[in-house]
Design a protein around this motif. Structure first.
Motif, short mmCIF file in Angstrom:
data_model
loop_
_atom_site.label_atom_id
_atom_site.label_comp_id
_atom_site.label_asym_id
_atom_site.label_seq_id
_atom_site.Cartn_x
_atom_site.Cartn_y
_atom_site.Cartn_z
N TYR A 130 0.87 -1.18 0.00
CA TYR A 130 0.00 0.00 0.00
C TYR A 130 0.90 1.23 0.00
N ARG A 131 0.72 2.09 -1.00
CA ARG A 131 1.57 3.28 -1.15
C ARG A 131 0.77 4.53 -0.80
N PHE A 132 1.41 5.43 -0.06
CA PHE A 132 0.74 6.63 0.43
C PHE A 132 1.49 7.88 -0.03
N PHE A 182 -6.52 3.30 -12.30
CA PHE A 182 -5.92 2.49 -13.35
C PHE A 182 -5.44 1.17 -12.76
N ALA A 183 -5.49 0.11 -13.56
CA ALA A 183 -4.92 -1.18 -13.19
C ALA A 183 -3.89 -1.56 -14.25
N TYR A 198 -2.29 -0.99 -8.95
CA TYR A 198 -3.52 -0.20 -9.02
C TYR A 198 -3.20 1.23 -8.58
N PHE A 199 -3.75 2.23 -9.30
CA PHE A 199 -3.45 3.63 -9.01
C PHE A 199 -4.73 4.46 -9.00
N SER A 200 -4.75 5.47 -8.15
CA SER A 200 -5.84 6.45 -8.14
C SER A 200 -5.59 7.49 -9.22
N ALA A 201 -6.59 7.77 -10.05
CA ALA A 201 -6.44 8.77 -11.10
C ALA A 201 -6.37 10.18 -10.50
N PHE A 215 -2.76 6.08 -2.49
CA PHE A 215 -2.91 6.40 -3.91
C PHE A 215 -2.60 5.20 -4.80
N SER A 216 -2.04 4.12 -4.23
CA SER A 216 -1.67 2.99 -5.08
C SER A 216 -1.53 1.72 -4.24
N VAL A 217 -1.79 0.58 -4.88
CA VAL A 217 -1.57 -0.73 -4.25
C VAL A 217 -0.88 -1.62 -5.27
#
Length: 225
Positions: free
Chosen positions: A83-85, A176-177, A195-198, A121-123
């Motif tokens: 999990y990325r923050f 996005f995946a 996986y990313f938050s747009a 923002f990303s996993v």
């Protein structure tokens, strides 16, 4: 061979964890599994601690590594989830006007202006090598056909990208995946999906751009008090 068979087992029987699978094709990627984009580091960390210590839970969950407001590495039933923050750099925050320092909650309203705490923002999901076609079949069942694809010079490696963004909202909601492919015995295999938050990705891009102009502004401010 043992790890390979285990990987196929994970793909077949743990779709909820790898792909957040549902019965309908998803048009907007608003997070991953139980976590929504914009959730804070602390809230997600506490969620996993609660799940790991729940005596009624049948899952095996372990926090492998963590760095506050930056990353949280979880091992869940044999699969690794990074999990990325992200939080606005201090130098950017300090130079922005006061009115830009409000803290909206992106997990609720889909907007992010500035946060003191790291927000998701990303996993990244990492597992043992699995034939890429098996992973792609699962992803297409969840998200439909990918929006973009790239193939490496070896004609095997590359990536497929699903753009799952609802542009009717302002700012757009979703994410996005990315399925990564690599060559193994001259065949495409996958060991990672990101996986990313747009919305938060766009915020990071804006902060990155502002960072360089802020450096100049700060220098001028220090030179001419």
């Amino acid at each position: 061979m043992k790890n390979f068979i285990r990987s196929l087992f994970l793909v077949a029987f743990l779709p909820n964890l790898l792909f957040a699978q549902s019965e309908q094709i998803v048009s907007s990627l608003d997070g991953f599994a139980e976590a929504s984009w914009g959730m804070t580091f602390e809230s997600i960390r506490e969620k996993f601690i609660s799940m790991a210590t729940n005596p009624e839970s049948k899952e095996q969950i372990e926090i492998i590594n963590e760095k506050k407001d930056e990353k949280l590495l979880i091992k869940r039933n044999g699969i690794f989830y990074l999990y990325r923050f992200y939080k606005t750099p201090d130098i950017v925050r300090e130079l922005r006007p006061r009115e830009d320092k409000r803290e909206t909650d992106p997990s609720i309203v889909g907007q992010t202006e500035y946060r003191e705490s790291g927000i998701l923002f990303s996993v990244g999901v990492t597992f043992n090598l699995v034939p890429s076609e098996k992973i792609r079949e699962k992803l297409e069942g969840k998200y439909g056909k990918p929006r973009k694809e790239s193939i490496g010079d070896d004609k095997v490696s590359g990536a497929a990208i699903w753009e799952l963004v609802d542009r009717r909202d302002n700012p757009p909601r979703g994410g996005f995946a990315v399925q990564w492919r690599e060559g193994y015995k001259k065949a495409p295999y996958t060991r990672r999906i990101d996986y990313f938050s747009a919305n938060i990705r766009d915020m990071i891009a804006k902060d990155y751009k502002d960072f360089f102009s802020v450096q100049e502004t700060k220098t001028l401010r220090d030179l001419i008090p």
